[in-house]
Design a protein around this motif. Structure first.
Motif, PDB file in Angstrom:
ATOM      1  N   GLN A   1       0.843  -1.191   0.000  1.00 12.51           N
ATOM      2  CA  GLN A   1       0.000   0.000   0.000  1.00 12.51           C
ATOM      3  C   GLN A   1       0.875   1.237   0.000  1.00 12.51           C
ATOM      4  O   GLN A   1       1.858   1.302   0.725  1.00 12.51           O
ATOM      5  CB  GLN A   1      -0.854  -0.012   1.284  1.00 12.51           C
ATOM      6  CG  GLN A   1      -1.833   1.122   1.380  1.00 12.51           C
ATOM      7  CD  GLN A   1      -3.255   0.644   1.175  1.00 12.51           C
ATOM      8  OE1 GLN A   1      -3.547  -0.542   1.335  1.00 12.51           O
ATOM      9  NE2 GLN A   1      -4.127   1.546   0.798  1.00 12.51           N
TER      10      GLN A   1
ATOM     11  N   ARG B   1      -1.787  -8.913  -2.348  1.00 14.52           N
ATOM     12  CA  ARG B   1      -2.714  -7.874  -2.796  1.00 14.52           C
ATOM     13  C   ARG B   1      -1.965  -6.555  -2.818  1.00 14.52           C
ATOM     14  O   ARG B   1      -1.334  -6.184  -1.836  1.00 14.52           O
ATOM     15  CB  ARG B   1      -3.905  -7.873  -1.836  1.00 14.52           C
ATOM     16  CG  ARG B   1      -4.734  -6.611  -1.810  1.00 14.52           C
ATOM     17  CD  ARG B   1      -4.159  -5.683  -0.794  1.00 14.52           C
ATOM     18  NE  ARG B   1      -4.966  -4.500  -0.556  1.00 14.52           N
ATOM     19  CZ  ARG B   1      -4.467  -3.362  -0.102  1.00 14.52           C
ATOM     20  NH1 ARG B   1      -3.212  -3.241   0.170  1.00 14.52           N
ATOM     21  NH2 ARG B   1      -5.263  -2.346   0.112  1.00 14.52           N
TER      22      ARG B   1
ATOM     23  N   LYS C   1      -2.171  -2.400  -3.614  1.00 15.16           N
ATOM     24  CA  LYS C   1      -2.938  -1.203  -3.924  1.00 15.16           C
ATOM     25  C   LYS C   1      -1.997  -0.017  -3.752  1.00 15.16           C
ATOM     26  O   LYS C   1      -2.122   0.788  -2.833  1.00 15.16           O
ATOM     27  CB  LYS C   1      -4.141  -1.090  -2.984  1.00 15.16           C
ATOM     28  CG  LYS C   1      -5.191  -0.104  -3.461  1.00 15.16           C
ATOM     29  CD  LYS C   1      -6.399  -0.137  -2.568  1.00 15.16           C
ATOM     30  CE  LYS C   1      -7.479   0.781  -3.101  1.00 15.16           C
ATOM     31  NZ  LYS C   1      -8.653   0.776  -2.232  1.00 15.16           N
TER      32      LYS C   1
ATOM     33  N   THR D   1      -4.298  -7.108  -8.074  1.00 17.94           N
ATOM     34  CA  THR D   1      -3.662  -5.843  -8.431  1.00 17.94           C
ATOM     35  C   THR D   1      -4.727  -4.755  -8.540  1.00 17.94           C
ATOM     36  O   THR D   1      -5.585  -4.817  -9.410  1.00 17.94           O
ATOM     37  CB  THR D   1      -2.926  -5.989  -9.782  1.00 17.94           C
ATOM     38  OG1 THR D   1      -1.938  -7.018  -9.640  1.00 17.94           O
ATOM     39  CG2 THR D   1      -2.256  -4.690 -10.199  1.00 17.94           C
ATOM     40  N   LEU D   2      -4.664  -3.814  -7.633  1.00 18.44           N
ATOM     41  CA  LEU D   2      -5.688  -2.768  -7.587  1.00 18.44           C
ATOM     42  C   LEU D   2      -5.105  -1.377  -7.774  1.00 18.44           C
ATOM     43  O   LEU D   2      -5.832  -0.391  -7.748  1.00 18.44           O
ATOM     44  CB  LEU D   2      -6.392  -2.795  -6.230  1.00 18.44           C
ATOM     45  CG  LEU D   2      -7.373  -3.931  -5.991  1.00 18.44           C
ATOM     46  CD1 LEU D   2      -7.498  -4.202  -4.509  1.00 18.44           C
ATOM     47  CD2 LEU D   2      -8.733  -3.585  -6.555  1.00 18.44           C
ATOM     48  N   GLY D   3      -3.798  -1.293  -7.888  1.00 13.89           N
ATOM     49  CA  GLY D   3      -3.240   0.054  -7.933  1.00 13.89           C
ATOM     50  C   GLY D   3      -1.964   0.126  -8.729  1.00 13.89           C
ATOM     51  O   GLY D   3      -1.660  -0.748  -9.531  1.00 13.89           O
TER      52      GLY D   3
ATOM     53  N   GLU E   1     -12.806  -4.846  -1.329  1.00 17.24           N
ATOM     54  CA  GLU E   1     -11.994  -3.889  -2.098  1.00 17.24           C
ATOM     55  C   GLU E   1     -12.399  -3.870  -3.568  1.00 17.24           C
ATOM     56  O   GLU E   1     -12.413  -2.815  -4.191  1.00 17.24           O
ATOM     57  CB  GLU E   1     -10.512  -4.254  -1.984  1.00 17.24           C
ATOM     58  CG  GLU E   1      -9.949  -3.954  -0.616  1.00 17.24           C
ATOM     59  CD  GLU E   1      -8.454  -3.678  -0.694  1.00 17.24           C
ATOM     60  OE1 GLU E   1      -7.724  -4.588  -1.119  1.00 17.24           O
ATOM     61  OE2 GLU E   1      -8.039  -2.569  -0.353  1.00 17.24           O
TER      62      GLU E   1
ATOM     63  N   TRP F   1     -13.697  -0.690  -5.662  1.00 12.06           N
ATOM     64  CA  TRP F   1     -13.127  -0.246  -6.949  1.00 12.06           C
ATOM     65  C   TRP F   1     -14.239  -0.088  -7.981  1.00 12.06           C
ATOM     66  O   TRP F   1     -14.283   0.905  -8.719  1.00 12.06           O
ATOM     67  CB  TRP F   1     -12.106  -1.276  -7.437  1.00 12.06           C
ATOM     68  CG  TRP F   1     -11.370  -0.842  -8.678  1.00 12.06           C
ATOM     69  CD1 TRP F   1     -10.201  -0.143  -8.719  1.00 12.06           C
ATOM     70  CD2 TRP F   1     -11.747  -1.070 -10.041  1.00 12.06           C
ATOM     71  NE1 TRP F   1      -9.827   0.074 -10.027  1.00 12.06           N
ATOM     72  CE2 TRP F   1     -10.753  -0.471 -10.865  1.00 12.06           C
ATOM     73  CE3 TRP F   1     -12.829  -1.712 -10.662  1.00 12.06           C
ATOM     74  CZ2 TRP F   1     -10.802  -0.503 -12.259  1.00 12.06           C
ATOM     75  CZ3 TRP F   1     -12.882  -1.737 -12.049  1.00 12.06           C
ATOM     76  CH2 TRP F   1     -11.881  -1.138 -12.835  1.00 12.06           C
TER      77      TRP F   1
END
Lengths: 442, 251
Positions: free
Chosen positions: A209, A237, A239, A266-268, A431, A435
């Motif tokens: 993060q 994970r 972000k 993968t969120l970021g 999450e 998103w």
């Protein structure tokens, strides 16, 4: 006498940043300088990879990685720690800030007998024998060893964890490894080595993060070895912030009948590359799944090299991405089946759904088979949200936005549903919902 | 309840006009059958009313209880009481049937300013209605229509209808792909929903379905218009003589 020299290529700014950082730090880097200098020399010879380098064809780091912030110094102990996405999960926690292990923020209790966790920085200071765990997987895998991102992590790492699970030991609770940022514009370099003994088992939850609007480069190199019959579940994970870059390399070795269940969410990050170098022994079982949700101008790459060395092993790779805005996802997967790997069962799939007209997806699955008795398959799809499905759901009264949420979640469900730990799965699903709901706001 | 006046609609992609001045009035409590040859525009009518993308309405109006529905998106039409039972119900991998039913019911309730139904009440409702339609627990647990037989898909449509309690139900060729046993179960499901404040438009090519769902009014659709309207006997006449007369008449 004149010595002919090859014309020097002009270095990019990021390459110059890295060279200057290495020159400035070389004498101060802890431990044996030999492997670091060797790794950097290999990196410097080729520089950052570009589109003519096959493995980086779709992720040209010479153009995408504009600069390289300086390697992070150890941050002060007063770092503010953001909320833990896995707070509800009962786990031991190792917290890293800018790539440095923070003992006072961590709680490594309750992992049970046979599980040891050591900070690499501490081990480097004392020359501890646990450092022998570093490099073994890389030495065995020329693709991994020669990779430029692996080279950078090998050059600059300051800290990380050596985790050992003794043969037959079962970790009593998961180990969460949290990677955070102090808010400084730095490059963090972390190396982990995880060795799981014969018949032992471990669960790892990794989270990354960093804040938005920060040029933060996060490099992680993890070596993971599963001895005969070992079982590991690993969820990663990330972000990272919207200006951050994340480079993550995982070198895996699975012994006979070992089982690894791996997921990466993968969120970021503006630029992300996750690479896996796997070598599979006899009758082992590797599953790796990915879910990527990116928007704006983000670029996310998942590149897998899976080599079947022993016979009768099973590998399953399933990577899915939902791409919005002008973002771009890249999947490259190569399953290599060596002559010795008769009876291999390999299956790879990469699927992308484009949520906007300017979203892009690249997929390159490959098989390279030298054995004659194998069952291998791969497939890739790129599609938009299916209008027929959307109309069906809407015709029952479900509004357009909710319809898309249901369909995106359904698309990614094959990845998230398979996360066995309920608390981890629920946190990740929340999450994903966040998103998707955020799409409406964009 | 449903009032269609001079409806013209074309296929968006190629501008081909399919509905050419269609008029239809359906009152609450009535069952109307719409019959006609292939290509007459039967399915187009159901799609245009439900708001399926790909069609353009060029003239005319369609109102449900006095409210113009043609400007609404499909979800809002549903919340206003319109329900289309699909000729080919869609499989939706990854979306559980129960999740779907609950999302549909609560979305509609929300759009109408009603509160969400509690989970126990919802479960009870689904169990009761599913039982009547011989829909098993397993079918409820599976993703929507995935791996369902033709008959199971149609029963699932009727289950949705029973749970959503629409004002106007349009059944698009519901008999297609059904064997006689499935046809009976589906028809019983529909008949159980007949009520003085609900109307049905039953679109079918064959008279067979109308033996089970008895219509009050039968219309013949040909070349995008209603060309004849009569009582239940009209369906029998069509069954005996075929559509040749109307094709000629319109041509």
């Amino acid at each position: 006498m004149t010595i002919a020299t090859a014309p020097q290529r002009r270095r990019t700014r990021a390459e110059t940043d890295l060279e200057q950082a290495f020159e400035a730090m070389a004498s101060a880097l802890p431990g044996d300088i030999g492997p670091r200098a060797g790794a950097f020399a290999r990196f410097a010879a080729e520089g950052l990879p570009h589109r003519r380098v096959e493995a980086y064809h779709f992720t040209d780091l010479r153009s995408l990685m504009v600069s390289a912030p300086p390697p992070a110094p150890r941050p002060s102990a007063k770092t503010r720690v953001s909320a833990d996405v896995f707070a509800a999960v009962d786990a031991a926690r190792a917290v890293f800030v800018d790539g440095w292990f923070m003992a006072d923020l961590s709680d490594l209790s309750g992992l049970g007998e046979g599980v040891s966790v050591t900070s690499i920085a501490a081990a480097l200071a004392t020359g501890d024998e646990v450092l022998a765990a570093l490099g073994a997987r890389l030495d065995a895998d020329v693709t991994a060893e020669s990779d430029p991102l692996v080279g950078l992590a090998t050059t600059f790492y300051g800290d990380g964890l050596v985790v050992r699970v003794a043969p037959g030991a079962v970790a009593a609770r998961p180990l969460e490894i949290r990677h955070l940022s102090s808010g400084a514009s730095v490059s963090a370099f972390v190396r982990h080595a995880v060795e799981v003994g014969a018949g032992a088992s471990l669960q790892v939850i990794e989270s990354h993060q960093s804040p938005n609007d920060l040029e933060f480069h996060a490099h992680t190199l993890t070596e993971l070895t599963l001895a005969e019959g070992a079982t590991v579940a690993w969820t990663d994970r990330q972000k990272e912030g919207d200006q951050a870059a994340r480079f993550s390399s995982l070198a895996l070795s699975l012994g006979k009948k070992a089982v690894l269940d791996h997921s990466v969410i993968t969120l970021g990050a503006k630029l992300a590359r996750t690479q896996i170098f796997a070598r599979l022994g006899e009758a082992c079982d590797l599953t790796t799944r990915g879910a990527t949700l990116i928007a704006d101008r983000a670029h996310a790459d998942a590149t897998l090299f899976v080599t079947h060395v022993g016979p009768n092993a099973v590998s399953r790779e399933l990577y899915k991405s939902a791409i919005d805005g002008e973002a771009k996802s890249v999947f490259q997967g190569k399953i290599r089946v060596e002559k010795t790997a008769q009876g291999t069962d390999g299956r790879m799939g990469a699927h992308a759904v484009l949520l906007s007209p300017r979203a892009e997806a690249m997929a390159k699955p490959e098989l390279e088979i030298f054995a004659d008795d194998v069952a291998c398959a791969h497939g890739a799809t790129v599609a938009e949200i299916d209008d027929t499905l959307k109309f069906y759901l809407m015709s029952r009264g479900i509004p357009a936005a909710e319809t898309e949420r249901l369909l995106i979640r359904a698309f990614l469900g094959e990845v998230t549903d398979a996360i066995a730990h309920e608390g981890v799965r629920e946190a990740i699903e929340a999450e994903l919902d966040g998103w998707i709901d955020g799409r409406v706001a964009r | 309840m449903l009032e269609i006046k001079n409806l013209h609609a074309e296929i968006e992609a190629d501008g081909r006009e399919i509905l050419r001045g269609l008029d239809l009035t359906v009152k609450a409590g009535e069952v109307h059958a719409i019959m006609g040859p292939n290509g007459a525009g039967k399915s187009t009518l159901s799609h245009v009313l439900a708001g399926k993308p790909g069609y353009r309405v060029t003239q005319g109006t369609a109102t449900l209880d006095g409210v113009d529905i043609l400007e609404m998106d499909p979800a809002l039409r549903a919340a206003n009481g319109l329900f289309l039972a699909f000729q080919y119900p869609v499989e939706i991998p990854g979306v559980g049937n129960m999740t779907f039913l609950k999302a549909a019911l609560n979305s509609q309730r929300k759009a109408r300013g009603e509160g969400e139904m509690s989970t126990p009440d919802f479960m009870r409702l689904v169990r009761t209605e599913a039982g009547k339609l011989k829909i098993t627990q397993d079918m409820l647990k599976r993703p929507v229509n995935v791996g369902f037989s033709g008959g199971e898909k149609k029963r699932n449509e009727i289950l949705q209808m029973a749970i959503l309690q629409p004002k106007l139900c349009i059944l698009d060729e519901t008999d297609s792909g059904l064997d006689i046993d499935a046809l009976k179960v589906v028809s019983e499901g529909v008949n159980a929903l007949r009520s003085p404040d609900r109307a049905f438009v039953v679109i079918t090519h064959y008279q067979r379905l109308l033996d089970h769902i008895r219509p009050d009014v039968v219309h013949v659709l040909s070349k995008g218009r209603i060309v004849k309207t009569g009582g239940p006997d009209l369906a029998l006449e069509l069954e005996a003589k075929g559509y040749a007369d109307f094709a000629d008449e319109a041509a």
